[in-house]
Design a protein around this motif. Structure first.
Motif, short mmCIF file in Angstrom:
data_model
loop_
_atom_site.label_atom_id
_atom_site.label_comp_id
_atom_site.label_asym_id
_atom_site.label_seq_id
_atom_site.Cartn_x
_atom_site.Cartn_y
_atom_site.Cartn_z
N GLN A 171 0.81 -1.21 0.00
CA GLN A 171 0.00 0.00 0.00
C GLN A 171 0.85 1.27 0.00
OE1 GLN A 171 -2.70 -0.92 3.34
NE2 GLN A 171 -4.36 -0.57 1.91
N ARG A 172 2.13 1.16 0.35
CA ARG A 172 2.93 2.38 0.41
C ARG A 172 4.34 2.11 -0.15
NH1 ARG A 172 2.78 5.83 5.84
NH2 ARG A 172 3.18 3.76 6.66
N PRO A 173 4.46 1.71 -1.41
CA PRO A 173 5.79 1.49 -1.98
C PRO A 173 6.49 2.81 -2.25
CG PRO A 173 4.16 1.29 -3.68
CD PRO A 173 3.40 1.48 -2.39
N ALA A 174 7.79 2.76 -2.39
CA ALA A 174 8.52 3.97 -2.77
C ALA A 174 8.10 4.39 -4.17
CB ALA A 174 10.02 3.69 -2.74
N PRO A 175 7.91 5.70 -4.41
CA PRO A 175 7.53 6.15 -5.75
C PRO A 175 8.55 5.73 -6.80
CG PRO A 175 7.32 7.93 -4.14
CD PRO A 175 8.01 6.79 -3.45
N ALA A 176 8.05 5.42 -7.99
CA ALA A 176 8.94 4.97 -9.05
C ALA A 176 9.80 6.11 -9.60
CB ALA A 176 8.11 4.36 -10.18
N SER A 177 9.32 7.34 -9.49
CA SER A 177 10.09 8.48 -10.00
C SER A 177 9.68 9.72 -9.23
CB SER A 177 9.86 8.67 -11.50
OG SER A 177 8.49 8.92 -11.75
N ASN A 178 10.55 10.72 -9.27
CA ASN A 178 10.28 11.97 -8.57
C ASN A 178 10.62 13.15 -9.47
OD1 ASN A 178 9.55 11.35 -5.65
ND2 ASN A 178 11.34 10.06 -5.94
N PRO A 364 4.06 6.81 -12.61
CA PRO A 364 3.78 6.82 -14.05
C PRO A 364 2.84 5.71 -14.48
CG PRO A 364 6.01 6.01 -13.62
CD PRO A 364 5.49 6.56 -12.33
N GLU A 365 2.71 4.64 -13.69
CA GLU A 365 1.79 3.56 -14.05
C GLU A 365 0.34 4.01 -14.04
OE1 GLU A 365 2.44 -0.28 -12.19
OE2 GLU A 365 4.49 0.32 -11.70
#
Length: 449
Positions: A171-178, A364-365
């Protein structure tokens, strides 16, 4: 809150265990958001944009009691004597809620528990009826809306961030990009069916009947306006330049004496800080700006030579796909920007597990078919459209949900914020607030003029 009519709008039947899980989950979240606040103050300050915590908690129980136990199941009495004279939001003026002879905290919590237990006991094995599916979803989603409002209240009053427990795995993964996500996407014009049709499992009355509209070609930003982009407006004298504001907006700004967003300030070195609940933090440049009213969004657009999208443009960007040649809109409409799969943490920042925003380039997904990011979650997005009924609108079971607010000068917001429950958010959901409201988790996305 008027008496419930006998009929309910057509809604696909849901599995009873799903309805039960939703009820219990919504209540667990409400108590997690309010328990410490109730222990600190049961009534709190009298402000136009908040309710007394004890009253609001009792109102949740009453809403379920009124629509489910009395309206649907025909119970003759409320589960708390005088509940309708204490917790009916339609008949009790906002300012009067601090002076009511409310039951104690323990009595209120017991009331909520008894109402929920009675609702759970009346669920069948297997599949619930269409009427029961509608009413149980209505009461759950109503509680979800109040849960988001509890978070607004904590921010308004400078309370600590709540402890929501441990999120489930994933439920709280690290964001894929910033980082930032500049640029526009070009969207072809065409016919569009605005609102929600039968493909959406639960629809509120203001989403229907769907309205056929013609949308001209337009270009819309890939991401909402960021803190850095908004700060540039302030540095260029945006809050002091009368020509950037409408007449109503300027009067509001002068009355508020604002020089920037309500929760911004300068630190000792002149850098911007932002208050998040009870803590001041350095401004995150690439997060979307939040807690700005419609007047502020409109002024920024005038400064930048941009404009707010209409809600039809917003919905086209979120729900439609280009034809193979890219010159028109392909048939069909998506329930979510990415397709038909329900939201998850890789696609949308919802459900309050992160307790704040992500950078606009994250997730981005969750992009729409046209490449717009974060159209669900992170921040609500103001549109240029006044909140109005679609032709053929009819108020439904909760008759005061939409109809009283069409004449208040509200504007439509779309998309949901980080605090919005994922079971509530979809491309056709309409939120609506007056243009002065800054306490809500609202930012904005813009279109080229």
């Amino acid at each position: 809150m008027p008496s419930s009519p006998l009929g309910t709008p057509p809604t696909p039947p849901r599995a009873a265990d799903e309805l039960a899980a939703m009820l219990v989950d919504a209540r667990t979240r409400s108590l997690a958001l309010m328990q410490d606040i109730l222990e600190a103050r049961e009534l709190g300050p009298r402000l136009a944009i908040v309710n007394p915590p004890l009253w609001e908690l009792g109102h949740l129980g009453f809403f379920h009691d009124h629509f489910a136990l009395r309206g649907l199941h025909g119970l003759p009495d409320y589960q708390l004597a005088g509940a309708d004279r204490l917790f009916d939001s339609s008949s009790i003026a906002h300012d009067d809620r601090w002076a009511l002879p409310l039951p104690s905290r323990d009595e209120t919590l017991d009331y909520l528990s008894r109402v929920q237990q009675a609702m759970l006991e009346r669920l069948p094995d297997g599949t619930a009826s269409a009427a029961q599916s509608y009413v149980y979803q209505l009461t759950t989603l109503h509680e979800d809306m109040h849960g988001e409002a509890f978070l607004y209240t904590r921010q308004t009053l400078g309370d600590p961030a709540p402890d929501l427990g441990t999120p489930l795995p994933g439920q709280r993964p690290a964001p894929a990009s910033n980082g930032p996500l500049p640029g526009d996407v070009a969207i072809p014009g065409g016919r569009h069916r605005l609102g929600s049709d039968e493909a959406v499992p639960f629809r509120f009355d203001n989403e229907k009947p769907p309205l056929e509209v013609e949308v001209a070609p337009f270009s819309i930003a890939r991401a909402p306006v960021t803190n850095a982009e908004y700060a540039a407006f302030i540095e260029d004298g945006g809050y002091a330049r009368r020509e950037l504001w409408s007449e109503a907006g300027w009067q509001w700004r002068e009355h508020q004496a604002l020089q920037g967003p309500i929760y911004w300030r300068r630190d000792t070195d002149g850098h911007w800080e932002e208050r998040c609940f009870d803590r001041w933090r350095p401004l995150a440049s690439h997060q979307p700006v939040v807690h700005v009213g419609w007047h502020e969004a409109e002024a920024w657009c005038r400064w930048a030579g941009r404009r707010l999208p209409s809600e039809a443009e917003w919905e086209v960007a979120a729900s439609r796909a280009p034809s193979p040649d890219g010159g028109s809109l392909a048939p069909g409409k998506r329930r979510f920007p990415w397709g038909e799969s329900p939201p998850d943490a890789a696609r949308a920042n919802l459900d309050a597990w992160r307790l704040g925003r992500l950078d606009v380039a994250a997730l981005p997904e969750g992009d729409s078919a046209f490449g717009c990011r974060q159209m669900l979650g992170n921040v609500w997005e103001w549109t240029a459209s006044p909140f109005a009924p679609f032709p053929g609108f009819e108020p439904e079971l909760y008759r005061d949900y939409s109809a009283p607010w069409f004449r208040e000068g509200r504007y439509v917001l779309r998309g949901g914020a980080w605090a919005t429950r994922s079971r509530l958010a979809h491309n056709g959901y309409r939120n609506f607030f007056t243009p002065d409201r800054q306490d809500i988790l609202a930012g904005f996305r813009t279109c080229a003029r």
